[in-house]
Write an enzyme that holds these catalytic residues in place. Sequence first.
Site, mmCIF file in Angstrom:
data_model
loop_
_atom_site.group_PDB
_atom_site.id
_atom_site.type_symbol
_atom_site.label_atom_id
_atom_site.label_comp_id
_atom_site.label_asym_id
_atom_site.label_seq_id
_atom_site.Cartn_x
_atom_site.Cartn_y
_atom_site.Cartn_z
ATOM 1 N N GLU A 11 71.828 51.956 82.345
ATOM 2 C CA GLU A 11 70.788 51.121 81.747
ATOM 3 C C GLU A 11 71.231 49.669 81.642
ATOM 4 O O GLU A 11 70.433 48.742 81.854
ATOM 5 C CB GLU A 11 70.400 51.650 80.362
ATOM 6 C CG GLU A 11 69.799 53.052 80.361
ATOM 7 C CD GLU A 11 68.387 53.108 80.906
ATOM 8 O OE1 GLU A 11 67.842 52.038 81.270
ATOM 9 O OE2 GLU A 11 67.822 54.216 80.989
ATOM 10 N N ASP B 259 66.548 60.460 90.999
ATOM 11 C CA ASP B 259 65.590 59.560 91.653
ATOM 12 C C ASP B 259 66.171 58.262 92.213
ATOM 13 O O ASP B 259 66.079 57.992 93.408
ATOM 14 C CB ASP B 259 64.417 59.266 90.715
ATOM 15 C CG ASP B 259 64.859 58.893 89.300
ATOM 16 O OD1 ASP B 259 66.077 58.802 89.048
ATOM 17 O OD2 ASP B 259 63.972 58.692 88.436
ATOM 18 N N GLU C 295 54.543 64.006 81.806
ATOM 19 C CA GLU C 295 55.959 64.006 82.184
ATOM 20 C C GLU C 295 56.269 65.168 83.129
ATOM 21 O O GLU C 295 56.995 65.000 84.098
ATOM 22 C CB GLU C 295 56.841 64.077 80.943
ATOM 23 C CG GLU C 295 56.778 62.841 80.059
ATOM 24 C CD GLU C 295 57.470 61.638 80.664
ATOM 25 O OE1 GLU C 295 58.542 61.253 80.166
ATOM 26 O OE2 GLU C 295 56.943 61.083 81.648
ATOM 27 N N GLU D 221 55.793 54.450 87.994
ATOM 28 C CA GLU D 221 56.137 54.915 89.343
ATOM 29 C C GLU D 221 54.949 55.087 90.282
ATOM 30 O O GLU D 221 55.015 54.706 91.460
ATOM 31 C CB GLU D 221 56.938 56.216 89.253
ATOM 32 C CG GLU D 221 58.387 56.041 88.856
ATOM 33 C CD GLU D 221 58.571 55.759 87.370
ATOM 34 O OE1 GLU D 221 59.670 55.313 86.977
ATOM 35 O OE2 GLU D 221 57.613 55.994 86.593
#
EC number: 3.2.1.-
Length: 488
Positions: free
Chosen positions: A33, A174, A267, A288
């Site tokens: 992050e 991902d 989700e 996304e």
Amino acid sequence: LQILGNVSEFQRVVNVLQEGVDFDIDVNASVFETNIRVVGGLLSAHLLSKKAGVEVEVGWPCSGPLLRMAEEAARKLLPAFQTPTGMPYGTVNLLHGVNPGETPVTCTAGIGTFIVEFATLSHLTGDPVFEDVARKALKALWKNRSDIGLVGNHIDVITAKWVAQDAGIGAGVDSYFEYLVKGAILLQDKELMSMFLEYNKAIKNYTKFDDWYLWVQMYKGTVSMPVFQSLEAYWPGLQSLIGDVDNAMRTFLNYYTVWKQFGGLPEFYNIPQGYTVDKREGYPLRPELIESAMYLYRATRDPTLLELGRDAVESIEKISKVDCGFATIKDLRDHRLDNRMESFFLAETVKYLYLLFDPDNFIHNDGSVFDVVTTPYGECVLNAGGYVFNTEAHPIDPAALHCCRKRKEEQWEVEDLLREFYSVKKNKKFALKRASDYGERESAKDASSEKGGEKTNSKKSSHSLLSCPSQSFNSKLAVLGQVFLDNT
């Protein structure tokens, strides 16, 4: 700010940052992050600061306060990479490094999502350490893929043993795939692209069913979870970047049907049942699917993609807007709200929506316009388009990576001369031979430079790398928006 161009606010933020940010604090931080948000955000702001009207210092883009802060933040992450495998720990203490009791288990995305930011940092600063550790981590994951070509979800960075063996394209994996493609585009790196294409074959062979992608056991290829995760919706956009537009559109339309069913993407979505999964009914306004719509629209101009954008704007306005922002949807079945707004809503969702509907934005530049910037190392071209977004939607100008190359080459030449000097002191005969070899290498280098100079006479292409997905990968993007082929 980067997209809307609020110059006064951008300048105010930069002024605050120039006063200094203390990264020497006793706090544990996510390596992943911190990289995508802090390092990526600072690098992007640094590269866009002049376009935003900020007064930059002499030597920009190879120097500047935001670049120095990005470098300082990235150096705080480097201790995480000091493992036997080169794969980083998931968490690092900004003051003390890796805590003694830190778990060695890290998700795949947390290992493979550094090459965009770290390579940019290495090219701009001339310090190769950042790109080196990012590449080593990528190659470690590649080395430890299963016999059928898949990677799992979590791995022990000390022993390289897979802890979670579910293979798919969604959460925990991902952005590893995303950065293989984007790193290949940013650096024109065939090795990274070939790695992704091999993964893509295995993904199609074992996880793809009727244009859906399921989760499978990484060693056997048997289905472990027949679900679609909202985080997987980046995949059609990634497919468009490698020119696989037809498959991308079919998968996108599957995901779009889920959006229309609920007014957002839950989700988790159980594909056989056609409904949400228990305790995974929320929708935190993730970007996304809209990100994929933006990429696909640039490639196809299909109006269906604009319809998704319209639906997204109307849905968010209707079910999510509150007095002080836009709230996470706690449950898409009844549109109950949660008392929070995720940072990626502003950083990504709104930005991709804006870009979807703004065809003339500078981000979409096809190389027809550009800026020539004078640096202490010569002239360089910036803002010619082909921007690569990091996974937090911070755009990186690939042309900027070439602006500071001369300084790197000079640094390496100095290091060669120092090695030559110490070699002379140790063994004169060997040194004389080395000196001759060195001269031959320099002559070859000069000849190569002259040959490269001839390429500037090639015809200008009317396409950019991103808007022409059928273009072969071994095409090279050069200055002034010109595209050259290897056989030119």
